[in-house]
Scaffold this motif. Structure first.
Motif, PDB file in Angstrom:
ATOM      1  N   TYR A 201       0.846  -1.191   0.000  1.00 38.33           N
ATOM      2  CA  TYR A 201       0.000   0.000   0.000  1.00 38.33           C
ATOM      3  C   TYR A 201       0.887   1.249   0.000  1.00 38.33           C
ATOM      4  O   TYR A 201       1.921   1.279   0.658  1.00 38.33           O
ATOM      5  N   VAL A 212      -4.490   9.694   1.628  1.00 35.11           N
ATOM      6  CA  VAL A 212      -4.986   8.814   0.574  1.00 35.11           C
ATOM      7  C   VAL A 212      -4.131   7.560   0.573  1.00 35.11           C
ATOM      8  O   VAL A 212      -2.911   7.636   0.375  1.00 35.11           O
ATOM      9  N   ARG A 214      -3.516   3.840  -1.135  1.00 34.58           N
ATOM     10  CA  ARG A 214      -3.817   3.113  -2.364  1.00 34.58           C
ATOM     11  C   ARG A 214      -3.098   1.768  -2.370  1.00 34.58           C
ATOM     12  O   ARG A 214      -1.869   1.735  -2.226  1.00 34.58           O
ATOM     13  N   GLN A 220      -4.900  -4.890  -4.878  1.00 34.24           N
ATOM     14  CA  GLN A 220      -6.302  -4.586  -5.158  1.00 34.24           C
ATOM     15  C   GLN A 220      -7.038  -5.810  -5.686  1.00 34.24           C
ATOM     16  O   GLN A 220      -8.203  -6.057  -5.334  1.00 34.24           O
TER      17      GLN A 220
END
Length: 229
Positions: A201, A212, A214, A220
């Motif tokens: 991440y 933020v 991701r 994912q």
């Protein structure tokens, strides 16, 4: 941390400036002694004034630098930390935090997901008009269970990422708000993200203070298909 990254930290800049001012204070003290030995009292008084001023500024900048340990400059969207996760046992994880300057930290986390929080220091007038940049530091990382019942009863993990001694500019602002009227604070926190084995991440911070987080493409895909479907 390499020397270039170290010198870019606001704490380093203030501590270096404090050291220079302390050296100047000592030089003025030597000049003061020489002027007194020579009987030049007016010149000695001038060096005494400079000595006190330099020493006072050294203490001020030194205290500020020590209070800003861990803070970094905040840009438009600044990379904050990368996190790699590996499962130890069900709902127990080993996380590796990697900062942009190359420093790392290992920690264990309990739960099904994770979240990081940051402290963003902004400035009020007149410091804002002087162009002082916003600063940030990571504050904590915590885990969460997906099951609300488990969240209420199971052991939780909250790990502080700030200074261990608690001496921080934000703490000084809480204790002496009138002494630091130019300091404003915005807490940034991201949403919880699921933990998966081998997950990677990336966390960034916007100028507004929003974090933020991701996951990369492989992570994912594992989050979207936890059973490998």
């Amino acid at each position: 941390m390499n020397p270039i990254e170290l010198l870019r930290l606001p704490a380093t800049a203030l501590l270096v400036l404090a050291a220079v001012l302390l050296l100047l204070s000592l030089l003025q003290l030597l000049q003061l002694r020489r002027r007194l030995d020579a009987g030049a009292r007016l010149a000695a008084a001038w060096h005494a004034l400079l000595c006190v001023a330099c020493f006072a500024l050294a203490v001020l900048f030194g205290t500020g630098g020590w209070a800003l340990r861990g803070y970094r400059l905040l840009g438009e969207e600044t990379p904050v930390v990368d996190i790699d996760a590996h499962i130890l046992s069900p709902q127990r994880w080993a996380l590796t935090l990697s900062w942009p300057d190359g420093s790392t930290r290992q920690l264990d986390l309990a739960g099904d997901g994770w979240r990081v929080e940051a402290v963003v220091l902004k400035w009020k007038l007149p410091a804002l008009l002087a162009g002082l940049p916003s600063l940030y530091r990571l504050d904590r990382i915590d885990g969460r269970y997906d099951d609300p019942m488990q969240e209420a009863s199971a052991p939780r993990t909250v790990i502080g990422l700030g200074s261990a001694d608690g001496f921080d500019l934000l703490d000084l602002r809480r204790q002496y708000p009138r002494a630091l009227p130019m300091v404003d604070a915005v807490y940034g926190s991201g949403t919880f993200l699921p933990l998966v084995d081998g997950g990677h991440y990336s966390v960034s911070l916007s100028r507004s203070g929003a974090l933020v987080a991701r996951p990369d493409a492989a992570t994912q895909q594992r989050i979207s298909s936890p059973l490998g479907g």
